[in-house]
Design a protein around this motif. Structure first.
Motif, PDB file in Angstrom:
ATOM      1  N   LEU A 167       0.842  -1.201   0.000  1.00 10.19           N
ATOM      2  CA  LEU A 167       0.000   0.000   0.000  1.00 10.19           C
ATOM      3  C   LEU A 167       0.872   1.243   0.000  1.00 10.19           C
ATOM      4  O   LEU A 167       0.626   2.200  -0.721  1.00 10.19           O
ATOM      5  N   VAL A 173       4.485   5.103  -5.831  1.00  5.77           N
ATOM      6  CA  VAL A 173       4.491   5.048  -7.293  1.00  5.77           C
ATOM      7  C   VAL A 173       3.494   6.042  -7.865  1.00  5.77           C
ATOM      8  O   VAL A 173       3.725   6.637  -8.910  1.00  5.77           O
ATOM      9  N   LEU A 174       2.376   6.248  -7.138  1.00 11.87           N
ATOM     10  CA  LEU A 174       1.359   7.180  -7.628  1.00 11.87           C
ATOM     11  C   LEU A 174       1.740   8.641  -7.381  1.00 11.87           C
ATOM     12  O   LEU A 174       0.952   9.529  -7.617  1.00 11.87           O
TER      13      LEU A 174
ATOM     14  N   LEU B  77       2.104   1.370 -11.678  1.00 16.91           N
ATOM     15  CA  LEU B  77       2.436   0.004 -11.273  1.00 16.91           C
ATOM     16  C   LEU B  77       1.177  -0.677 -10.746  1.00 16.91           C
ATOM     17  O   LEU B  77       0.522  -0.158  -9.846  1.00 16.91           O
ATOM     18  N   PHE B  79      -0.096  -3.881  -8.792  1.00 15.68           N
ATOM     19  CA  PHE B  79       0.482  -4.928  -7.950  1.00 15.68           C
ATOM     20  C   PHE B  79      -0.280  -6.231  -8.093  1.00 15.68           C
ATOM     21  O   PHE B  79      -1.448  -6.253  -8.466  1.00 15.68           O
ATOM     22  N   ALA B  83      -3.167  -4.021  -3.978  1.00 13.79           N
ATOM     23  CA  ALA B  83      -2.772  -2.987  -3.012  1.00 13.79           C
ATOM     24  C   ALA B  83      -3.690  -1.779  -3.060  1.00 13.79           C
ATOM     25  O   ALA B  83      -3.253  -0.638  -3.076  1.00 13.79           O
ATOM     26  N   LEU B  84      -4.991  -2.019  -3.078  1.00 14.63           N
ATOM     27  CA  LEU B  84      -5.933  -0.904  -2.999  1.00 14.63           C
ATOM     28  C   LEU B  84      -5.970  -0.374  -1.570  1.00 14.63           C
ATOM     29  O   LEU B  84      -5.852  -1.139  -0.628  1.00 14.63           O
ATOM     30  N   PHE B  85      -6.136   0.951  -1.437  1.00 18.23           N
ATOM     31  CA  PHE B  85      -6.165   1.542  -0.097  1.00 18.23           C
ATOM     32  C   PHE B  85      -7.506   1.228   0.562  1.00 18.23           C
ATOM     33  O   PHE B  85      -8.538   1.692   0.083  1.00 18.23           O
ATOM     34  N   PHE B  96      -6.259   9.220  -6.082  1.00 18.46           N
ATOM     35  CA  PHE B  96      -5.049   9.444  -5.274  1.00 18.46           C
ATOM     36  C   PHE B  96      -3.902  10.040  -6.086  1.00 18.46           C
ATOM     37  O   PHE B  96      -3.322  11.062  -5.733  1.00 18.46           O
ATOM     38  N   GLY B  97      -3.574   9.384  -7.205  1.00 18.09           N
ATOM     39  CA  GLY B  97      -2.458   9.852  -8.020  1.00 18.09           C
ATOM     40  C   GLY B  97      -2.715  11.232  -8.612  1.00 18.09           C
ATOM     41  O   GLY B  97      -1.792  12.047  -8.750  1.00 18.09           O
ATOM     42  N   LYS B  99      -4.539  13.604  -7.257  1.00 15.06           N
ATOM     43  CA  LYS B  99      -4.379  14.599  -6.193  1.00 15.06           C
ATOM     44  C   LYS B  99      -2.903  14.867  -5.937  1.00 15.06           C
ATOM     45  O   LYS B  99      -2.509  15.988  -5.627  1.00 15.06           O
ATOM     46  N   ARG B 144      -6.610   3.007 -11.323  1.00 15.93           N
ATOM     47  CA  ARG B 144      -5.820   3.863 -10.449  1.00 15.93           C
ATOM     48  C   ARG B 144      -4.450   4.147 -11.060  1.00 15.93           C
ATOM     49  O   ARG B 144      -3.946   5.259 -10.993  1.00 15.93           O
ATOM     50  N   ALA B 145      -3.857   3.106 -11.673  1.00 17.55           N
ATOM     51  CA  ALA B 145      -2.535   3.294 -12.260  1.00 17.55           C
ATOM     52  C   ALA B 145      -2.613   4.115 -13.545  1.00 17.55           C
ATOM     53  O   ALA B 145      -1.709   4.896 -13.846  1.00 17.55           O
ATOM     54  N   PRO B 148      -3.465   8.850 -13.672  1.00 15.93           N
ATOM     55  CA  PRO B 148      -2.551   9.993 -13.725  1.00 15.93           C
ATOM     56  C   PRO B 148      -1.817  10.123 -15.072  1.00 15.93           C
ATOM     57  O   PRO B 148      -0.992  11.008 -15.221  1.00 15.93           O
TER      58      PRO B 148
END
Lengths: 558, 333
Positions: A167, A173-174, B77, B79, B83-85, B96-97, B99, B144-145, B148
């Motif tokens: 996480l 990475v983001l 990337l 995963f 690996a989601l929040f 997220f990215g 922001k 999500r990847a 951005p």
């Protein structure tokens, strides 16, 4: 378990609980709700001042504990470093150490006759100790931090260790820098664990007594200390009862808050294998962090506890009247003095008798709490309707402070029909009341772990009920019983809150003796306090190690 | 574009990567294929900046990335476990990215909606990520990847946790998205079918080294070594010796073999025998053996002989029957 047989099991424990917990509590209620107290503005003033300070120091202590505990949790959850298991064990030891020992330890390090002050005085040729640590708010805060950091390390560290490192990497990475990863990922994910740990620490700080009385001194009166002062020094039992009521109400409120929060916040994120999160520190930033944290932890956790035994065998200052020519160096005087009954001394008996009393009381506590706890745990292991109702009832004594219990005993047993106040049994009875919930809780899982099939198999093979117990149950239970007994023993040895209210001058226990020695002037009294405390520390540590050694796997809990 | 030069990495004294070099071209999808533990995930982490190599450099448009921290690289990337929040909604995860790039709320929302449509999850923005199915979580991780607008996408066994049907569906979608966006991508997997489906080029990784680099059909038709042929499961691989007559002597008998290079007599070679080329008219050598095992396999029978060779047969022979199979051997390496 059917209810008739169940009742038989419960008879003794419930009778004990009724007489030595609910009856004293009832008397406190009676006394605290008297109109003369409730309408007395001075009683309220005292109470509110005490409550305010209790909350104030508990909040500050909790914040300070989190301030140290959070980076320490991170250290243990994320890094490999040499000596890590030892350091982690060291941070957990204080949690079970008697308050008098901890107080004596800090006294030996930072008190007016402690190492730091004596060394500074000698180096700079000072007339008075330069460091004023004792009897300050800082002493209280630091000691509380010393006690409770392990809670944060365990609760938050566990969450950190099992959190998914991907996480954090995903956030990096983001496009998130380190600061944002902390603020937007790590901290939000840890919030439930941090809050839970914080609430638990707060609860312990709120009910703390010995630390505040011994390290804070008379100017810092929390509810607990005020109960002690009102009951013992001002002999104002109704006000003490009112304070106790406030204390019980607050503790109950915070406990309910805590357990409700724990239940709600149970499922947060998926569990991960913990090895993935562990690494050796790389780069100067990580090395600096690890180095700094390890030094701080060693300073806080090793220095006070090492100062104590060292100070107990070291003479660093002249006795009163011998202005010149004293020898600084190693000595066993403080220990040998314990065996002598001096006229001018604090006691009517040789101080070493306190050790004898303590051992006797601890023995009685072990016996009583096992005799009462074993049947109760057996019944709880196979719960019927009665057990479901009684299970939480047995936990109530845990939420009541030792000082309140002591006060309850004073109020309840000072008049017929139960005029026990002069009996030497009162102290071990109070200790049993305190140890009983722990004893039951450590026996119960072991008893649950024995399936009925074992007993049935033995019976079919021709064993009588007694033989079944002897050949099947006992060999399996032995370790749990030993752990429970050791627990009761160490609790009794170090118990200070209730004992300080109930003890009689001619029957001091070790903690009481240490407290009285510390309250007296003179290097010899101080040295004897150190010697006693070192003795108690060794006994308790041995107990803790024994419990660790025989611990039944999977029963680790706060 | 991305270029790696001589990347080496150890983990606790074990060599994970040993001098890996390759480049990814404009709009190209490169697949790193290797067994688990071959160092392929580590390679992705090094490109992302999450791991630091002991030797070698990562370049983007000829610029060394060593001093560029993870969060400034602008790579995407995905995963293996997504690996989601867990504390953010689907939309919160995708935003997220954006922001982090400092986009305003309005633009962020627009881009989140767009990304959700791209992965066929329009209307899922308000959901909690833990309530989603595995396939849906995978799509959110992809969105999500992508959101951005990364200059390179990386996938670390992204479909590993999903069942076969869902994987086939998602990999096709993924290929379309990568083609339509034109973002260069590196895709890590141990599954050769996945690799063949998505890759323009496959890099085979073994013991920290690239053992073959080529288009999927190239790798399948000309495996570079016995290891490659075995790893891809192309057929039976036999060890043999070249004889005076140019044939190869193996434990299963004398074989004709087609070789790219000339071999000297006495040289040890590995021979690949593909299981499908067993029609009698194919010519070449013949191998005979007793049938030891017959398994039904995709409309055919997989027949194993006692000498260890296997073939695909249209009808099931009897156990113990002696078969004579025409074979064409291929020299490996």
């Amino acid at each position: 378990m059917n209810s008739r047989r169940s009742l038989l099991f419960w008879l003794a424990p419930l009778l004990f609980l009724g007489v030595f917990f609910f009856y004293p509590l009832f008397r406190i209620f009676e006394l605290g709700f008297e109109v003369s107290v409730l309408s007395d503005p001075r009683a309220w003033q005292t109470s509110i001042t005490a409550l305010r300070f209790t909350l104030f120091q508990a909040v500050l202590s909790t914040l300070l504990t989190l301030l140290l505990g959070l980076p320490a949790a991170y250290l243990f959850a994320r890094y490999h470093f040499p000596g890590k298991p030892l350091l982690k064990a060291l941070t957990a030891v204080p949690f079970m150490l008697p308050t008098v020992v901890v107080a004596a330890g800090f006294n030996a390090l930072l008190g007016p006759r402690g190492w730091v002050n004596l060394v500074l005085m000698r180096w700079f040729d000072l007339a008075a100790p330069p460091v004023h640590f004792l009897y300050s708010l800082w002493a209280i805060l630091v000691a509380h931090t010393f006690y409770n950091t392990t809670i944060v390390i365990r609760v938050v560290g566990n969450a950190l260790q099992h959190s998914n490192p991907r996480l954090e990497q995903a956030a990096r990475v983001l496009g998130a820098d380190r600061r944002r990863v902390w603020l937007q990922i790590i901290l939000p994910l840890l919030r439930p664990a941090i809050l839970a740990a914080g609430m638990l620490v707060f609860l312990f700080d709120f009910t703390s007594f010995g630390v505040i009385l011994l390290l804070g001194g008379p100017t810092f009166a929390t509810l607990e200390v005020e109960i002690y002062i009102q009951a013992l020094q001002l002999l104002n039992l109704p006000v003490a009862a009112l304070l106790s009521l406030i204390q019980i109400t607050c503790t109950l409120f915070f406990s309910v808050l805590y357990s409700r929060y724990i239940r709600r916040a149970a499922v947060v994120s998926e569990q991960r294998p913990s090895e993935m999160n562990l690494r050796s520190p790389a780069g100067w930033r990580q090395r600096l962090f690890v180095g700094l944290m390890v030094s701080v932890l060693i300073t806080l956790f090793v220095l006070p506890m090492a100062s104590l035994p060292l100070r107990s065998v070291t003479r660093l200052e002249p006795e009163r009247g011998e202005r010149t020519g004293f020898q600084a160096g190693l000595t066993l005087d403080y220990y040998s003095e314990l065996f002598i009954n001096r006229r001018s001394s604090v006691f009517y008996v040789p101080p070493i008798q306190a050790a004898g009393n303590s051992l006797k009381y601890a023995g009685m506590t072990v016996l009583l709490s096992l005799v009462l706890g074993y049947p109760a745990a057996s019944a709880l292991a196979r719960p019927g309707r009665l057990e479901k109702f009684l299970d939480p009832v047995l936990l109530l004594p845990l939420g009541t402070s030792a000082v309140t219990l002591g006060l309850g005993f004073i109020v309840a047993f000072n008049s017929p029909p139960l005029k026990l106040l002069k009996s030497p049994w009162l102290v071990p009875l109070a200790h049993t009341m305190i140890a009983l919930p722990f004893v039951i809780r450590s026996l119960q899982p072991a008893l649950i772990a024995i399936p009925d099939r074992y007993r049935q198999a033995a019976a079919v093979l021709g064993a009588s009920p007694w033989q079944v117990w002897l050949t099947v149950e006992w060999p399996i239970l032995r370790r749990a019983v030993l752990a429970a007994a050791t627990f009761a023993f160490t609790v009794s040895l170090g118990e200070f809150g209730a004992t300080s209210l109930l003890t009689r001058p001619e029957y001091p226990t070790i903690p009481i003796a240490i407290y009285r020695f510390l309250a007296q002037p003179g290097g010899m009294n101080y040295g004897q306090a150190m010697a006693m405390a070192a003795y108690l520390m060794v006994l308790t540590t041995a107990g803790i190690l024994l419990i660790e050694w025989v611990r039944v796997p999977g029963t680790e809990e706060f | 574009m991305l270029e790696l030069k001589n990347i080496s990495k150890k983990y606790e004294d074990e060599i994970l990567l040993n001098g890996v070099s390759f480049a990814v071209g404009e709009g190209e999808t490169v697949c790193l294929l290797g067994a688990s533990g071959s160092g392929k995930s580590t390679l992705l982490r090094i490109i992302a900046g999450l791991d630091i190599p002991e030797a070698g450099c990562v370049y983007w448009d000829n610029r060394d990335l060593a001093d560029v921290p993870v969060h400034h690289r602008n790579f995407g990337l995905v995963f293996q476990d997504y690996a989601l929040f867990p504390h953010l909604t689907v939309a919160g995860n995708i935003a997220f990215g954006l922001k982090m790039q400092g986009l305003g709320d309005q633009e962020t929302n627009r881009r989140v909606e767009q990304a959700l449509r791209q992965v066929s999850l329009a209307g899922f923005g308000g959901r909690r990520v833990n309530d989603l199915s595995g396939g849906e979580q995978q799509r959110v991780a992809l969105a999500r990847a992508l959101a951005p607008g990364p200059r390179l996408m990386m996938f670390d066994e992204p479909l590993g946790a999903l069942d076969r049907t869902l994987r086939d569906l998602l990999i096709t979608e993924l290929r379309q998205i990568l083609h339509s966006t034109g973002i260069p991508a590196i895709y890590v997997t141990h599954d050769q079918e996945e690799a063949a489906t998505i890759a323009d080029r496959i890099l085979l990784l073994n013991e920290g080294q690239i053992v073959q680099d080529g288009a999927p059909q190239e790798i399948y038709s000309r495996p570079a070594s016995a290891w490659v042929a075995r790893f891809l499961g192309l057929g039976s691989v036999l060890d043999g010796t070249v004889t005076q007559t140019g044939q190869v002597e193996t434990k299963a008998g004398m074989l004709e073999a087609t070789c790219l290079h000339r071999h000297v007599p006495g040289q040890a070679v590995s021979i690949l025998i593909r299981p499908g080329q067993n029609r009698p008219e194919a010519g070449g050598s013949k191998i005979s053996g007793r049938v030891s095992d017959v398994v039904f396999h995709q409309e055919q029978f997989r027949v194993t002989l006692e000498n260890g060779l296997y073939f695909y047969w249209h009808e099931a022979p009897q156990l113990g029957e002696v078969l004579e199979v025409p074979v064409v051997g291929e020299c490996l390496g």
